[in-house]
Design an enzyme around this catalytic site. Structure first.
Site, PDB file in Angstrom:
ATOM      1  NE  ARG A 103      -2.023   0.865   3.697  1.00 46.16           N
ATOM      2  CZ  ARG A 103      -2.957   1.455   4.961  1.00 46.16           C
ATOM      3  NH1 ARG A 103      -4.330   1.561   5.233  1.00 46.16           N
ATOM      4  NH2 ARG A 103      -2.257   1.612   5.900  1.00 46.16           N
ATOM      5  CB  THR A 107      -2.098   6.805  -3.596  1.00 46.48           C
ATOM      6  OG1 THR A 107      -1.485   5.499  -3.339  1.00 46.48           O
ATOM      7  CG2 THR A 107      -0.996   7.999  -3.874  1.00 46.48           C
ATOM      8  CG  ASP A 202       2.062  -3.088   9.249  1.00 47.97           C
ATOM      9  OD1 ASP A 202       2.469  -4.223   8.931  1.00 47.97           O
ATOM     10  OD2 ASP A 202       2.587  -1.735   8.857  1.00 47.97           O
ATOM     11  CG  ASP A 205       6.199  -3.397  10.480  1.00 50.06           C
ATOM     12  OD1 ASP A 205       6.011  -4.035  10.049  1.00 50.06           O
ATOM     13  OD2 ASP A 205       6.082  -2.114  10.640  1.00 50.06           O
TER      14      ASP A 205
END
Length: 211
Positions: A103, A107, A202, A205
């Site tokens: 990703r 944006t 995340d 992560d």
């Protein structure tokens, strides 16, 4: 599109530990695998089977086995890899393909950087694995990828979803074939950075211990 939120106290319990910022990566990985197995039971309720004759120690009987062509499991790299083992333990005869998607943090749009999938997915039941359904961009792109190769029966299995992402997927998949989304929970919202709130951070992560 059909949406199924798995409402089970074990799923809620494991999600609570998964969300905790103090949960270390090894425990996080183990919990994702356990949650995936629980969610996979829900996601594979419609898996195709065929009759098979066997002989038990007592008598002949007829059972079922997973039908050909075998289901295709497609984890979205990298976070989806953490869900793969939990799924293959449940459906060991399934085949595995891969989609690498990232990703753009500005944006929030996904880009595909790698794929390993059969060219023809006609008559294949496909199961897409992605822990987080946030904006919906990556999941939409992944499902579109499969549909363009002939898939007509796609189930996405996600641990968490945001309402905004779920709505985006539903709008994009309207009239596009048989698409099902199986979830552990639907959270409150997305924040300004496109992360699920309260979420779990995340997933990639936290799975692999990188920042």
């Amino acid at each position: 599109m059909r949406v199924h939120v798995a409402d089970h106290p074990l799923i809620t319990h494991k999600l609570t530990v998964l969300r905790d910022v103090n949960t270390p990566s090894p425990v996080f990985r183990s919990l994702v695998e356990e949650l995936m197995t629980l969610l996979a039971y829900e996601g594979t309720r419609g898996v195709r089977v065929e009759p098979v004759d066997i002989v038990t120690p007592v008598a002949p009987t007829t059972g079922v086995r997973i039908a050909d062509p075998k289901p295709l499991i497609v984890p979205i790299l990298r976070a989806g890899l953490g869900m793969l083992e939990g799924m293959t333990k449940l459906v060991p005869t399934a085949e595995v393909g891969f989609l690498g998607m990232a990703r753009n943090e500005e944006t929030l749009e996904p880009t595909t950087y790698a794929e390993r999938l059969p060219d023809d997915l006609s008559d294949r039941q496909c199961f897409v694995l992605d822990p987080m359904l946030a904006t919906g961009g990556s999941l939409i792109a992944a499902i579109e990828f499969l549909l363009k190769r002939g898939a007509t029966d796609v189930t996405a299995i996600c641990i968490l979803a945001a309402p905004e992402g779920l709505a985006a997927v539903e709008q994009a998949m309207e009239g596009r074939g048989e698409v099902t989304v199986v979830l552990g929970a639907v959270d409150e919202r997305l924040n300004e950075l496109g992360y699920i709130v309260p979420g779990l951070g995340d997933a990639g992560d936290r799975l692999y211990g990188t920042v």
